[in-house]
Motif scaffolding. Structure first.
Motif, short mmCIF file in Angstrom:
data_model
loop_
_atom_site.label_atom_id
_atom_site.label_comp_id
_atom_site.label_asym_id
_atom_site.label_seq_id
_atom_site.Cartn_x
_atom_site.Cartn_y
_atom_site.Cartn_z
N UNK A 276 67.58 45.04 -6.84
CA UNK A 276 66.65 45.91 -6.12
C UNK A 276 66.76 45.72 -4.62
N UNK A 277 67.50 44.70 -4.22
CA UNK A 277 67.67 44.40 -2.80
C UNK A 277 68.97 44.99 -2.30
N UNK A 278 68.96 45.49 -1.05
CA UNK A 278 70.23 45.86 -0.45
C UNK A 278 70.54 44.86 0.66
N UNK A 279 71.81 44.82 1.05
CA UNK A 279 72.23 43.81 2.04
C UNK A 279 71.53 44.02 3.37
N UNK A 280 71.28 45.31 3.71
CA UNK A 280 70.63 45.56 5.00
C UNK A 280 69.23 44.95 5.06
N UNK A 281 68.59 44.78 3.87
CA UNK A 281 67.26 44.15 3.85
C UNK A 281 67.31 42.77 4.52
#
Lengths: 430, 288
Positions: free
Chosen positions: B75-80
C-alpha cells in the motif's frame, strides 16, 4: 406551534415577489427565526441541532469519499488506504466519516434518552417520536452497510453474520438471504449493493428528518417541565436564543469529535478491520461497532437463532409503540419520583448490554467466583448477565412503564413553563 | 426531597453520559489470550509526539534488510518515503519524486512491467511513483515459501494489531523458550505476545494454559545483522524499536500533520466556544 401565526414581513421587492409564488423564505423564517421556543430548555435539547450537524458532516464527507472509493472486493481495502495516504486531506475526510458515525450514534442515544426521560413521545408527539424511531432504524442499516465498505476482516465477517440472520427466518429466510446477498455468499454483488444503499439511505434519512422537524413544529417542542406552552411568557424566539444555545452545544460536541478524529482516530474501531477481508480466515471474535453492541448482546442472549433475531428487532420495534405503553398522565420524569429511578436503571442496563455485547458469552463476569450451570450455561457468565439485562430492557417498556404509570403518585406539576422557571429561581435562592 | 432527588438524578445522568463516552473510547472489546505489549517510550506517542527521522531511517533499513525478505508493504509507494514527515524527507525536494535518495531506494527494487515493443512481461527498476512490489506472485507461493504461513503485508500492520508499534516491538523481542508441557511443532515458535489459544498443545494443568501463541516466523532479528551508519548500537532491542517506529509511520504517514491540525482545531473551537458562551450569557441574562 400550529396556531403560531406567521410574522414574516417581506421587505424587498424580490422577497415579496418570491413570497407570492413560493413562500420558502417565510417557511425558513417561521421555522428557525421567529419560531417560539420554550424558555426552559436545557442542554439535553441541543442534541437535535447536533444531530443535524452530524448528518450534514456524514453526507458531505461521504460524497467526497465516494469519489475515491472503489466498490470492488479486490480494490476496496486498498482504495480506502489510498484515500488515507494520497488524496489531499483524505485522512481527515475518512477519519471524520468513520468517527462521525460513532459521534452520530453517541448523540442519537442521548437524544433518545432525553426524549424518554422528559416524555417527549407522549401525546401529541407520537408521530414525531415514531419518525425519530424510523430515523434510528435507518441509521443502523446505513452504519452497518458503511462498515462493510472498507472490506476488512470485520467488514466481511460482520456482513456474513448479520445477513445470515435473515436466513434463520423459517421457509422464506433462505431465498431472501440469497436475494439480499446477491448470490450464495457475501461477495462482490453484496459489496456493490451495500455501497449503492449506503449512498442512498442517508438521503432517505434526510427526508425523514424533514418530516421529523415538520412534526416537531406542528406540536411544538416538549420541555423539561413537560407542560405545554400556554402563553407568550413561556417562550423565546428561536433566533437568537435557541440558535446561540444550540451553537454552544454544537461547538462543545465538535470539541469531543475533534479529540477522536485528530488524536484517537482508530480507538473506536476494531484493529481487525485493517486486515483485508479473507473469507477463509474467521476472526477469533466477531463484534460489531460499539453502537450496535447492545442489540448484538440481545441477539446472542436468546438460545434460538431465529428467536434471537426476533428479540433484536423487537428491541427496536418496542420503541415504536412506546407512546401507548406509558400510562402516566405526567410527561416529565422530573415529577415522577418512582419512574425516574427505573429510568436510571434502564440507562445503566443499556450501557451494560453494550459491554456484554463485546464479551465472549462463556466468560465469567466475576473471575474466580464459584458458579453453577443454569440450563445451558454457567450462571456466572456474560450469557446469563446478558439475559437478565435483556429481561429488564423489555420489562421496562412492557411491564414497568404501564404499571408504574398507573400506580405512581406524581409530584405536583407546574401550571406553566414560566411558573416552573419561577419555582426553580426560588429554589436556587433559598 | 424532590429537589434533592432531581439534583442527584442530574448527577447520575451526567456520570452516565461520561461513562458512555469512556466506555466507547476505551474500546470495550475482549482481548485474546496474550501478554499485554511492553511499554516503549516512542517519540511519536502523545498528542504532541512526532517521529524521529533518524529512527525512521534506521527502521527502514531494518525493514529492507530483514522484514522485506518475506513481507510486502504494497500500500506504500516509494515517494511516500520522501514526503513531509517521512524517513527521507528533504526540504530541498518538495516533490518527493525528485528526491535522489528516494530514487536510489526505489531503484533497488524490481517491479513487473510490460515491454511496449514486444508486449512481453518484464521487470524494471522501480521509480519513486511505483508502489512497493508484491513479494510473492500469489498467496500459494507465499505459503509454500514460509512453511504454510502467509507473511502478512506490513503496510498497515500497526493499525491492524491491538497495541500497534508496542505490539510489534514486543513480538520481535518477546520470543522465549516454550514452557515445559507446551508442544510446539517444528517450524513453529512460541511467543507470549502472539494472540492465540494454546489449550490443544498444552499437556499441563488445563487451568493454567500459557498465554500467547505460536507463529511460523523464527526470531527475525540478530545482534549486528543490520549495520547502522549513525553510531546507534546495533542491538536487537534497537532494531525492534526502530522498525516498529518505521511501521507505525508507514501505517499512518500523515500522523504528525494530523496532530498539528488537531491542536489548531481544538484551540479554535475553544476560543469560538468561549465567545459563544459569552454571547449566550449576555443574551439569556434574565431570561431563565
Amino acid at each position: 406551534m400550529s396556531e403560531h401565526p406567521s410574522t414574516y414581513d417581506p421587505k424587498t421587492g424580490v422577497e415579496k415577489w418570491l413570497d407570492k409564488r413560493l413562500p420558502i423564505v417565510r417557511l425558513a423564517y417561521d421555522s428557525f427565526v421567529d419560531y417560539p421556543t420554550p424558555r426552559n430548555l436545557n442542554y439535553w435539547w441541543t442534541f437535535g441541532g447536533i444531530l443535524s450537524v452530524c448528518l450534514v458532516i456524514q453526507i458531505v464527507t461521504g460524497i467526497i469519499l465516494a469519489m475515491h472509493y472503489v466498490p470492488h472486493i479486490d480494490h476496496a481495502f486498498a482504495s480506502v488506504e489510498r484515500i488515507m495516504r494520497d488524496v489531499n486531506y483524505g485522512w481527515l475526510i475518512r477519519y471524520v466519516h468513520a468517527n462521525g458515525a460513532s459521534m452520530f450514534f453517541f448523540a442519537v442515544f442521548i437524544h433518545m434518552f432525553r426524549g424518554l426521560y422528559y416524555g417527549s413521545y407522549k401525546a401529541p408527539r407520537e408521530v414525531l417520536w415514531i419518525l425519530g424511531c424510523i430515523i434510528f432504524f435507518l441509521m443502523i442499516a446505513t452504519a452497518f452497510m458503511g462498515y462493510v465498505l472498507p472490506w476488512g476482516q470485520m467488514s466481511f465477517h460482520g456482513a456474513v453474520v448479520i445477513t445470515n440472520l435473515i436466513g434463520s427466518i423459517p421457509v422464506i429466510g433462505g431465498p431472501i438471504l440469497t436475494w439480499l446477498q446477491g448470490g450464495f455468499a457475501v461477495d462482490q454483488p453484496t459489496l456493490n449493493r451495500f455501497f449503492s444503499l449506503h449512498y442512498l439511505l442517508p438521503f432517505v434519512i434526510a427526508g425523514v428528518v424533514i418530516l421529523h422537524i415538520w412534526a416537531l413544529h406542528v406540536t411544538g417542542q416538549n420541555n423539561p417541565a413537560g407542560v405545554e406552552i400556554k402563553s407568550k411568557e413561556d417562550t423565546v424566539p428561536f433566533t437568537p436564543y435557541a440558535t446561540v444555545k444550540d451553537g454552544l452545544g454544537i461547538i462543545i460536541f465538535l470539541f469531543l469529535f475533534a479529540i477522536f478524529v485528530f488524536f484517537l482516530p482508530n480507538s473506536l474501531g476494531h484493529a481487525d478491520n485493517y486486515i483485508p477481508a479473507n473469507p477463509l480466515v474467521t476472526p477469533a471474535h466477531i463484534v460489531p461497532e460499539w453502537y450496535l453492541l447492545p442489540f448484538y448482546a440481545i441477539l446472542r442472549a436468546v438460545p434460538d437463532k431465529f428467536l434471537g433475531v426476533v428479540a433484536m428487532f423487537a428491541a427496536i420495534a418496542v420503541l415504536f409503540i412506546l407512546p401507548w405503553l406509558d400510562t402516566s398522565k405526567v410527561k416529565s420524569m422530573r415529577y415522577r419520583p418512582v419512574m425516574r429511578w427505573f429510568f436510571v436503571i434502564f440507562v445503566v442496563v443499556c450501557l451494560a448490554l453494550g459491554w456484554c455485547g463485546a464479551q465472549l458469552p462463556d466468560t465469567p463476569v466475576i473471575p474466580g467466583l464459584p458458579s453453577f450451570n443454569l440450563i445451558d450455561g454457567a450462571f456466572n457468565s456474560y450469557l446469563w448477565l446478558t439475559r437478565f439485562l435483556t429481561l429488564y430492557y423489555f420489562a421496562f417498556f412492557l411491564v414497568i412503564m404501564p404499571w408504574i404509570g398507573l400506580k405512581e403518585e406524581p409530584l405536583p406539576v407546574p401550571a406553566s413553563i414560566s411558573e416552573a422557571i419561577l419555582a426553580e429561581h426560588a429554589k436556587k435562592k433559598g | 426531597m424532590s429537589a434533592f432527588m432531581t439534583k442527584s438524578l442530574k448527577k447520575v445522568l451526567g456520570a452516565v453520559a461520561v461513562a458512555a463516552a469512556l466506555a466507547g473510547a476505551s474500546g470495550a472489546y475482549a482481548a485474546g489470550g496474550a501478554e499485554h505489549p511492553k511499554h516503549v517510550d516512542f517519540t511519536f506517542k502523545g498528542p504532541f509526539g512526532t517521529f524521529d527521522q533518524g529512527q525512521l531511517q534506521r527502521g527502514y533499513k531494518v525493514y529492507k534488510e530483514v522484514c522485506a525478505n518475506c513481507h510486502s508493504a504494497t500500500l506504500m509507494s516509494f515517494r511516500n518515503l520522501g514526503q513531509k514527515g517521512g524517513p527521507f524527507y528533504d526540504p530541498k525536494y518538495k516533490n518527493p519524486n525528485d528526491n535522489p535518495v528516494v530514487k536510489a531506494i526505489a531503484a533497488e527494487f524490481e517491479v513487473p512491467d510490460i515491454d511496449t515493443d514486444t508486449g512481453e512481461d518484464i521487470t524494471r527498476p522501480a521509480t519513486p511513483s511505483d508502489n512497493f512490489p508484491e513479494k510473492y506472485p500469489n498467496t500459494y507461493a507465499a505459503a509454500a515459501g514460509n512453511g504454510g504461513a502467509i507473511p502478512p503485508d506490513l503496510s498497515v500492520i500497526t493499525k491492524a494489531r491491538h497495541g500497534g508499534a508496542e505490539y510489534i516491538y514486543s513480538l520481535l523481542t518477546g520470543y522465549v523458550t516454550p514452557p515445559k508441557g507446551l508442544n510446539v511443532a517444528p517450524g513453529q515458535y512460541y511467543n507470549p505476545y502472539m494472540a492465540g489459544s494454546l489449550a490443544t498443545q498444552w499437556d499441563g494443568d488445563p487451568h493454567h494454559v500459557p498465554v500467547g501463541g505460536v507463529l511460523a516466523m523464527a526470531p527475525p532479528l540478530n545482534q549486528g545483522a543490520v549495520t547502522y551508519d549513525d553510531g546507534t548500537p546495533e542491538t536487537v532491542d534497537n532494531y525492534a524499536k526502530d522498525v516498529s517506529a518505521f511501521l507505525q509511520w508507514a501505517g499512518d504517514p500523515h500522523t504528525t500533520l494530523r496532530k498539528k491540525t488537531g491542536v489548531a482545531v481544538l484551540i479554535y473551537l475553544f476560543l469560538f466556544g468561549g465567545l459563544t458562551y459569552a454571547a449566550y450569557r449576555q443574551l439569556w441574562h434574565g431570561k431563565h
